[in-house]
Scaffold this motif. Structure first.
Motif, PDB file in Angstrom:
ATOM      1  N   ILE A 112       0.834  -1.210   0.000  1.00 31.27           N
ATOM      2  CA  ILE A 112       0.000   0.000   0.000  1.00 31.27           C
ATOM      3  C   ILE A 112       0.865   1.254   0.000  1.00 31.27           C
ATOM      4  N   ASN A 128       2.308   1.847  -3.423  1.00 27.13           N
ATOM      5  CA  ASN A 128       1.271   2.308  -4.352  1.00 27.13           C
ATOM      6  C   ASN A 128       0.839   3.739  -4.023  1.00 27.13           C
ATOM      7  N   ASN A 168      -6.769   0.152   5.326  1.00 20.26           N
ATOM      8  CA  ASN A 168      -6.160  -0.913   4.518  1.00 20.26           C
ATOM      9  C   ASN A 168      -6.408  -0.733   3.018  1.00 20.26           C
ATOM     10  N   ALA A 169      -6.198   0.485   2.549  1.00 18.98           N
ATOM     11  CA  ALA A 169      -6.272   0.738   1.099  1.00 18.98           C
ATOM     12  C   ALA A 169      -5.423   1.959   0.795  1.00 18.98           C
ATOM     13  N   SER A 170      -5.075   2.102  -0.473  1.00 16.94           N
ATOM     14  CA  SER A 170      -4.145   3.144  -0.903  1.00 16.94           C
ATOM     15  C   SER A 170      -4.823   4.513  -0.993  1.00 16.94           C
ATOM     16  N   PHE A 220      -6.707   5.951  -4.156  1.00 13.25           N
ATOM     17  CA  PHE A 220      -8.118   5.757  -4.521  1.00 13.25           C
ATOM     18  C   PHE A 220      -8.935   7.045  -4.391  1.00 13.25           C
ATOM     19  N   LEU A 256     -13.756  -2.424  -2.209  1.00 11.95           N
ATOM     20  CA  LEU A 256     -13.725  -1.290  -1.275  1.00 11.95           C
ATOM     21  C   LEU A 256     -15.157  -0.950  -0.864  1.00 11.95           C
ATOM     22  N   VAL A 274     -13.663   4.682   3.903  1.00 11.24           N
ATOM     23  CA  VAL A 274     -13.432   3.610   2.933  1.00 11.24           C
ATOM     24  C   VAL A 274     -12.734   2.453   3.641  1.00 11.24           C
ATOM     25  N   ARG A 275     -13.357   1.281   3.590  1.00  7.98           N
ATOM     26  CA  ARG A 275     -12.781   0.106   4.256  1.00  7.98           C
ATOM     27  C   ARG A 275     -12.316  -0.896   3.213  1.00  7.98           C
ATOM     28  N   GLY A 276     -11.043  -1.289   3.301  1.00  8.88           N
ATOM     29  CA  GLY A 276     -10.481  -2.203   2.313  1.00  8.88           C
ATOM     30  C   GLY A 276      -9.860  -3.416   2.955  1.00  8.88           C
ATOM     31  N   ALA A 277      -9.176  -4.196   2.128  1.00  8.73           N
ATOM     32  CA  ALA A 277      -8.494  -5.408   2.596  1.00  8.73           C
ATOM     33  C   ALA A 277      -7.122  -5.457   1.947  1.00  8.73           C
ATOM     34  N   GLY A 278      -6.513  -4.288   1.814  1.00 10.50           N
ATOM     35  CA  GLY A 278      -5.177  -4.226   1.233  1.00 10.50           C
ATOM     36  C   GLY A 278      -5.153  -3.758  -0.217  1.00 10.50           C
ATOM     37  N   GLN A 279      -6.269  -3.225  -0.717  1.00 14.31           N
ATOM     38  CA  GLN A 279      -6.331  -2.820  -2.123  1.00 14.31           C
ATOM     39  C   GLN A 279      -5.317  -1.717  -2.464  1.00 14.31           C
ATOM     40  N   THR A 280      -4.691  -1.878  -3.633  1.00 15.81           N
ATOM     41  CA  THR A 280      -3.875  -0.810  -4.208  1.00 15.81           C
ATOM     42  C   THR A 280      -4.488  -0.457  -5.548  1.00 15.81           C
ATOM     43  N   ARG A 281      -4.215   0.754  -6.014  1.00 12.73           N
ATOM     44  CA  ARG A 281      -4.836   1.211  -7.265  1.00 12.73           C
ATOM     45  C   ARG A 281      -3.966   0.837  -8.451  1.00 12.73           C
TER      46      ARG A 281
END
Lengths: 421, 421
Positions: free
Chosen positions: A248, A251, A370-372, A375, B110, B412-419
């Motif tokens: 992350i 990114n 837990n996201a970049s 976004f 996301l 925004v809740r993710g699980a490790g997402q990258t763009r």
């Protein structure tokens, strides 16, 4: 001369206001048709457009503009096609107007609805990226707003060619020609006059660098969708998985360094510094990112430069990152609210309590778990397109898409009710 | 001196900002408790409050203020009780914070929510009505906003006594003392300094007469909830039932003439002038309303004075009305959009098509069909209470209640997402 500009701008404003009244009542089909016809015109006129753009690029080259600026200015065939496709994407979005945002009936029988309507006339002041002319005009048209565009003088011929395509679409759809207007002079006095047209312009959108935005904020007598800097943070919490954090962070910083959602400061929880700090810093350095850090970060690698107080307040928009250890999530939130720009912040952790503290505590338009941070984008949010990302709190916050270009009115239906007392 | 005021105001702003950060995280129960305890303190301290108010009234009388102003300033036992009850009403409203205004999941997994959060710090600049101190502070507290109040100097002692009651409530609830602050000087330079505190104040609410609002609009570097005039219209269409029209027009003009939702101009469709104009004008005259009209209206009754162009632009706030014939609903809408203040307009008709043209065409915060313009009020809309009625289009339009004192953030809740890309 300056009186002439004042009067010319007032005339532009008056005509935009009249067009806005008609647009507000126009069917969605007409507004969509204007956009698809404009897309067709852009494709049909691609050669003319490319020629106009060559004039701008030649003048910019002669003036010695930086390669980065010339790249922004240049319209390749692919970029011309992307512009046309962008208009079609906006045409395909649901109609933002007429949505009933809420409705209820009062005990006295009055039926109250809050209904989405256009803002009216939107002024857009931007720099030399030619596609902004098409994108901004399309978002305004779609949402039933008239617009007055003031682009950078470097893109003058390109913008005129794009305006011609838009005008053809608008005419084909039977919408008023004044729905999309361009300020017809490069004189900077026109911007000042525009910022005083509060009678005719409902909101100003500044899109561009720091000095452009600062001038608009300083001078405008009209409300703004304010997009200041994106000093975005990624906080790696003690509860973070190292592999996820590394993915992350790389990114968030390096996918594109010039976008407002790029991370500018990395905060690392002292609780995981022993295991996480060195791998994160090394990964950034290996990816070609310059690192400026506090003492602990400098100790990791001789290539880390010292960070000054100023670094915590800097939007690099480049392959540079500031890195600092903090004592847990509360200290991270404090740092972000103190030094950040209320744009976008991310926490990396598997500790749900720490995540909720962060999400609630950061006073920012977008907070991610837990996201970049990359976004932070209207398209990624599913809005189709955006006119910018607002760091202000009023009206629109975060990505400004067609729904955010609407206001509402209260429609009240009665049967003769009068108010007692 | 003026540097001292600048620094004093910055200090007030800094402390309000810190309090706002704590309020934003406070449970609804604590905010509600502060309000009910403040109501109890107002009741317990009614005698002290009345004594403080007597000082203000005596000074105002000595200064020769008009009876209307002195009436506004005076706190009777009934008004003190109404102020306490008002705090309890606001405490009983649902919590506006934390509402999930929208949520959706993106194809990449996301999860995005738009969540209501406080605006932050609200500055309120008002005149001499003492109850505004309690109402405005309560609406801000309820919505988790800190506030800085600047009331009229005539109500100084009353406002201090009310502030003391609020402070007891805030302390009892364990909320920060700086949640509600009052500018501690009557020096007008403090208002100028306040309007420059964009670092610490998120929105300014001017509540008062034309000259106060004009000064704030001119000087403020902070976004406003702008409440300009209420030049409200009632349009009696050719399809109107005369009895209903008469009831509504009398109520819209005469129920209270000093409120912003009072009708100031009556437009009558030429199609029903022969049957409706004379009875409407006569009813108004008999109710004690002065009538200024166009030629056709003057022909109805010798007591009708001629209306000038200026009358169409005037908010009388008095038992005076301007009357004009128009050629149908389209001309009515044109008149309203040209001369009105975008506040509240009503159409009286049984013709649904004419009504929809009117409701869609008037560019106003509130449009009513077969109901009195005097319903323009947050309480009548079911909002519990309002801090004012906004005639601006940005953020809040129409009555500004606790929900309108909120902004939102995207969580925004993710699980490790990258763009990608």
């Amino acid at each position: 001369m300056s009186e002439n500009i004042e009067e010319m701008m007032r005339d532009l404003g008056r005509r935009a206001r009249a067009a806005a009244a008609r647009l507000a009542q126009s069917p969605a089909a007409a507004r969509n048709r204007a956009l698809t016809e404009a897309a067709a015109a852009i494709r049909a006129d691609a050669a003319t457009l490319a020629e106009a753009n060559r004039q701008d690029v030649a003048a910019a080259t002669a003036k010695g503009l930086t390669p980065a600026l010339i790249d922004r200015l240049t319209l390749t065939p692919a970029r011309i096609e992307a512009m046309a496709a962008g208009l079609e994407t906006i045409a395909a979005l649901p109609d933002p107007l007429g949505r009933v945002l809420a409705d209820w009936t009062r005990p006295n029988g009055l039926r109250i609805s809050r209904v989405a309507v256009p803002l009216g006339v939107i002024g857009i002041i931007y720099e030399s990226r030619p596609n902004v002319t098409a994108d901004a005009a399309a978002l305004c048209l779609k949402s039933g707003n008239a617009c007055i565009l003031r682009g950078g003088s470097e893109a003058y011929h390109s913008a005129r060619a794009i305006m011609a395509a838009l005008a053809r679409g608008i005419a084909a759809a039977g919408l008023p020609a004044d729905a999309v207007a361009m300020v017809p002079t490069a004189d900077r006095a026109a911007v000042g006059a525009m910022l005083r047209l509060s009678e005719f312009i409902d909101v100003i959108v500044p899109r561009g660098g720091k000095s452009l935005v600062a001038r608009v904020v300083e001078e405008s007598r009209i409300p703004l969708f304010q997009h200041l800097e994106g000093i975005c943070h990624t906080y790696v919490d003690g509860g973070a998985d190292l592999a996820m954090a590394r993915d992350i962070v790389l990114n968030a910083k390096m996918r594109r360094t010039g976008v407002c959602g790029a991370t500018e400061t990395l905060l690392v929880d002292r609780a995981c510094a022993a295991t996480h700090l060195a791998p994160l810093v090394t990964a950034l350095l290996e990816a070609g990112c310059a690192v400026r850090g506090d003492a602990a970060t400098q100790a990791v690698d001789p290539r880390v430069a010292p960070a000054s107080e100023e670094d915590w307040r800097t939007e690099y928009l480049d392959a540079v990152i500031a890195v600092k250890l903090v004592d847990g999530v509360t200290a991270a939130v404090e740092h972000i609210n103190r030094y950040g720009s209320h744009h976008t912040e991310a926490i990396i952790t598997h500790d749900a309590a720490a995540a909720e503290t962060f999400l609630a505590g950061c006073d920012s338009a977008i907070v991610l778990w837990n996201a970049s941070t990359q976004f932070a984008d209207g398209g990624e949010f599913g809005m189709g397109a955006e006119i910018g990302i607002s760091t202000g709190k009023m009206h629109a916050r975060g990505p400004v898409g067609v729904e955010q270009l609407c206001t509402f009115k209260y429609v009240v239906r009665g049967a003769g009710q009068t108010r007692p007392g």
